[in-house]
Scaffold this motif. Sequence first.
Motif, PDB file in Angstrom:
ATOM      1  N   GLU A 102       0.825  -1.215   0.000  1.00  0.00           N
ATOM      2  CA  GLU A 102       0.000   0.000   0.000  1.00  0.00           C
ATOM      3  C   GLU A 102       0.862   1.269   0.000  1.00  0.00           C
ATOM      4  O   GLU A 102       0.384   2.349  -0.345  1.00  0.00           O
ATOM      5  CB  GLU A 102      -0.963   0.010   1.196  1.00  0.00           C
ATOM      6  CG  GLU A 102      -0.323   0.168   2.555  1.00  0.00           C
ATOM      7  CD  GLU A 102       0.273  -1.107   3.154  1.00  0.00           C
ATOM      8  OE1 GLU A 102       0.785  -1.032   4.286  1.00  0.00           O
ATOM      9  OE2 GLU A 102       0.226  -2.182   2.508  1.00  0.00           O
ATOM     10  N   LEU A 103       2.126   1.166   0.364  1.00  0.00           N
ATOM     11  CA  LEU A 103       3.029   2.316   0.333  1.00  0.00           C
ATOM     12  C   LEU A 103       3.674   2.516  -1.034  1.00  0.00           C
ATOM     13  O   LEU A 103       4.306   3.543  -1.263  1.00  0.00           O
ATOM     14  CB  LEU A 103       4.130   2.161   1.387  1.00  0.00           C
ATOM     15  CG  LEU A 103       3.703   2.084   2.845  1.00  0.00           C
ATOM     16  CD1 LEU A 103       4.927   1.918   3.743  1.00  0.00           C
ATOM     17  CD2 LEU A 103       2.882   3.297   3.249  1.00  0.00           C
ATOM     18  N   THR A 104       3.543   1.536  -1.916  1.00  0.00           N
ATOM     19  CA  THR A 104       4.209   1.619  -3.222  1.00  0.00           C
ATOM     20  C   THR A 104       3.389   2.458  -4.201  1.00  0.00           C
ATOM     21  O   THR A 104       2.202   2.692  -4.005  1.00  0.00           O
ATOM     22  CB  THR A 104       4.457   0.221  -3.816  1.00  0.00           C
ATOM     23  OG1 THR A 104       3.206  -0.411  -4.104  1.00  0.00           O
ATOM     24  CG2 THR A 104       5.267  -0.650  -2.864  1.00  0.00           C
ATOM     25  N   PHE A 105       4.053   2.891  -5.260  1.00  0.00           N
ATOM     26  CA  PHE A 105       3.396   3.685  -6.301  1.00  0.00           C
ATOM     27  C   PHE A 105       3.835   3.125  -7.649  1.00  0.00           C
ATOM     28  O   PHE A 105       5.028   3.033  -7.927  1.00  0.00           O
ATOM     29  CB  PHE A 105       3.799   5.156  -6.191  1.00  0.00           C
ATOM     30  CG  PHE A 105       3.107   6.037  -7.191  1.00  0.00           C
ATOM     31  CD1 PHE A 105       1.829   6.506  -6.945  1.00  0.00           C
ATOM     32  CD2 PHE A 105       3.723   6.388  -8.376  1.00  0.00           C
ATOM     33  CE1 PHE A 105       1.175   7.324  -7.859  1.00  0.00           C
ATOM     34  CE2 PHE A 105       3.079   7.193  -9.306  1.00  0.00           C
ATOM     35  CZ  PHE A 105       1.808   7.668  -9.045  1.00  0.00           C
ATOM     36  N   SER A 106       2.871   2.745  -8.467  1.00  0.00           N
ATOM     37  CA  SER A 106       3.174   2.163  -9.780  1.00  0.00           C
ATOM     38  C   SER A 106       2.343   2.861 -10.847  1.00  0.00           C
ATOM     39  O   SER A 106       1.178   2.527 -11.055  1.00  0.00           O
ATOM     40  CB  SER A 106       2.841   0.665  -9.792  1.00  0.00           C
ATOM     41  OG  SER A 106       3.590  -0.023  -8.822  1.00  0.00           O
ATOM     42  N   CYS A 107       2.920   3.834 -11.483  1.00  0.00           N
ATOM     43  CA  CYS A 107       2.282   4.508 -12.618  1.00  0.00           C
ATOM     44  C   CYS A 107       3.401   5.149 -13.429  1.00  0.00           C
ATOM     45  O   CYS A 107       4.357   5.674 -12.861  1.00  0.00           O
ATOM     46  CB  CYS A 107       1.278   5.559 -12.160  1.00  0.00           C
ATOM     47  SG  CYS A 107       0.404   6.361 -13.535  1.00  0.00           S
ATOM     48  N   GLU A 108       3.280   5.085 -14.733  1.00  0.00           N
ATOM     49  CA  GLU A 108       4.304   5.669 -15.601  1.00  0.00           C
ATOM     50  C   GLU A 108       3.927   7.059 -16.095  1.00  0.00           C
ATOM     51  O   GLU A 108       4.769   7.775 -16.626  1.00  0.00           O
ATOM     52  CB  GLU A 108       4.529   4.755 -16.808  1.00  0.00           C
ATOM     53  CG  GLU A 108       5.020   3.385 -16.417  1.00  0.00           C
ATOM     54  CD  GLU A 108       4.843   2.342 -17.506  1.00  0.00           C
ATOM     55  OE1 GLU A 108       4.575   2.712 -18.669  1.00  0.00           O
ATOM     56  OE2 GLU A 108       4.954   1.150 -17.185  1.00  0.00           O
ATOM     57  N   ARG A 109       2.667   7.438 -15.930  1.00  0.00           N
ATOM     58  CA  ARG A 109       2.177   8.664 -16.553  1.00  0.00           C
ATOM     59  C   ARG A 109       1.902   9.818 -15.593  1.00  0.00           C
ATOM     60  O   ARG A 109       1.858  10.957 -16.022  1.00  0.00           O
ATOM     61  CB  ARG A 109       0.889   8.373 -17.316  1.00  0.00           C
ATOM     62  CG  ARG A 109       1.082   7.418 -18.456  1.00  0.00           C
ATOM     63  CD  ARG A 109      -0.218   7.207 -19.188  1.00  0.00           C
ATOM     64  NE  ARG A 109      -0.064   6.203 -20.223  1.00  0.00           N
ATOM     65  CZ  ARG A 109      -1.070   5.597 -20.812  1.00  0.00           C
ATOM     66  NH1 ARG A 109      -2.316   5.896 -20.474  1.00  0.00           N
ATOM     67  NH2 ARG A 109      -0.847   4.698 -21.737  1.00  0.00           N
ATOM     68  N   ARG A 110       1.659   9.512 -14.335  1.00  0.00           N
ATOM     69  CA  ARG A 110       1.235  10.561 -13.415  1.00  0.00           C
ATOM     70  C   ARG A 110       1.933  10.416 -12.072  1.00  0.00           C
ATOM     71  O   ARG A 110       2.317   9.330 -11.683  1.00  0.00           O
ATOM     72  CB  ARG A 110      -0.275  10.488 -13.205  1.00  0.00           C
ATOM     73  CG  ARG A 110      -1.060  10.644 -14.488  1.00  0.00           C
ATOM     74  CD  ARG A 110      -2.510  10.477 -14.255  1.00  0.00           C
ATOM     75  NE  ARG A 110      -2.968  11.610 -13.439  1.00  0.00           N
ATOM     76  CZ  ARG A 110      -4.223  11.994 -13.390  1.00  0.00           C
ATOM     77  NH1 ARG A 110      -5.136  11.362 -14.055  1.00  0.00           N
ATOM     78  NH2 ARG A 110      -4.575  13.013 -12.645  1.00  0.00           N
ATOM     79  N   GLY A 111       2.020  11.513 -11.351  1.00  0.00           N
ATOM     80  CA  GLY A 111       2.616  11.486 -10.030  1.00  0.00           C
ATOM     81  C   GLY A 111       1.649  11.806  -8.925  1.00  0.00           C
ATOM     82  O   GLY A 111       1.960  11.620  -7.757  1.00  0.00           O
ATOM     83  N   ASP A 112       0.470  12.293  -9.282  1.00  0.00           N
ATOM     84  CA  ASP A 112      -0.492  12.645  -8.245  1.00  0.00           C
ATOM     85  C   ASP A 112      -1.292  11.429  -7.800  1.00  0.00           C
ATOM     86  O   ASP A 112      -1.413  11.140  -6.635  1.00  0.00           O
ATOM     87  CB  ASP A 112      -1.407  13.779  -8.694  1.00  0.00           C
ATOM     88  CG  ASP A 112      -2.006  13.563 -10.087  1.00  0.00           C
ATOM     89  OD1 ASP A 112      -1.714  12.533 -10.732  1.00  0.00           O
ATOM     90  OD2 ASP A 112      -2.782  14.437 -10.522  1.00  0.00           O
ATOM     91  N   PHE A 113      -1.848  10.688  -8.731  1.00  0.00           N
ATOM     92  CA  PHE A 113      -2.508   9.422  -8.443  1.00  0.00           C
ATOM     93  C   PHE A 113      -2.430   8.576  -9.706  1.00  0.00           C
ATOM     94  O   PHE A 113      -2.297   9.103 -10.804  1.00  0.00           O
ATOM     95  CB  PHE A 113      -3.953   9.620  -7.954  1.00  0.00           C
ATOM     96  CG  PHE A 113      -4.834  10.364  -8.914  1.00  0.00           C
ATOM     97  CD1 PHE A 113      -5.591   9.692  -9.860  1.00  0.00           C
ATOM     98  CD2 PHE A 113      -4.914  11.753  -8.866  1.00  0.00           C
ATOM     99  CE1 PHE A 113      -6.394  10.379 -10.754  1.00  0.00           C
ATOM    100  CE2 PHE A 113      -5.717  12.450  -9.753  1.00  0.00           C
ATOM    101  CZ  PHE A 113      -6.452  11.765 -10.699  1.00  0.00           C
ATOM    102  N   PRO A 114      -2.460   7.250  -9.588  1.00  0.00           N
ATOM    103  CA  PRO A 114      -2.279   6.365 -10.743  1.00  0.00           C
ATOM    104  C   PRO A 114      -3.308   6.630 -11.849  1.00  0.00           C
ATOM    105  O   PRO A 114      -4.483   6.863 -11.573  1.00  0.00           O
ATOM    106  CB  PRO A 114      -2.445   4.965 -10.164  1.00  0.00           C
ATOM    107  CG  PRO A 114      -2.113   5.119  -8.720  1.00  0.00           C
ATOM    108  CD  PRO A 114      -2.601   6.494  -8.344  1.00  0.00           C
ATOM    109  N   CYS A 115      -2.847   6.576 -13.086  1.00  0.00           N
ATOM    110  CA  CYS A 115      -3.717   6.828 -14.234  1.00  0.00           C
ATOM    111  C   CYS A 115      -4.696   5.682 -14.479  1.00  0.00           C
ATOM    112  O   CYS A 115      -5.762   5.878 -15.042  1.00  0.00           O
ATOM    113  CB  CYS A 115      -2.886   7.088 -15.491  1.00  0.00           C
ATOM    114  SG  CYS A 115      -2.064   5.622 -16.186  1.00  0.00           S
TER     115      CYS A 115
END
Length: 188
Positions: free
Chosen positions: A159-172
């Motif tokens: 839940e602490l990880t972030f996986s998105c290539e397009r956005r930094g605010d919330f996953p696309c």
Amino acid sequence: MLPSDAQINLLLGGGIDSSALIAFYLARGATVRGIHFNYGQPSLDGERRSILALSQHYAIPLTTVDLGLSIVSAQGEYHCRNATLLLAAASIFPAKQGRFSIGIHSGTSYYDCSKIFMADIQRIFDGYFGGCIQVEAPFLEFTKADIFNFCTLAQVPVELTFSCERRGDFPCGQCSSCLDRRILHESS
């Protein structure tokens, strides 16, 4: 078991793969040091939130570096990204020997996620450092599902990880990283 003085310089991107490596190495008695780079990626803010939370959770030191460049993405692939990040990490490393680790895995067609890449980059490091710096990718033969299963077993705080290539605010929700993550969560 690793030697008690083993230090791993781990490239952290904030996603599941590199986060799993923190738990992987700590369970083996290594001292882990995280390194995160700003290379102009759109996901920088989400990555930074994640790596800060993960470094606090695991109580590991973290170095963040602004490379001052922007690696261009071609249809979701950043050409030369892993090589650039590994070489940049080694260039700021003060010691003459050490170990660097990266969370690449199988199941992709990218050259810089392959056994050939790992052999090639190690040869480059050997040329620069005379064999005193090792590059590791413990999950090289793992699929994304294998890594997710490892996270479950090792109680990695996904839940602490972030996986998105397009956005930094919330996953696309639409890039390949978001789709991988959704499929993994749905299958668990």
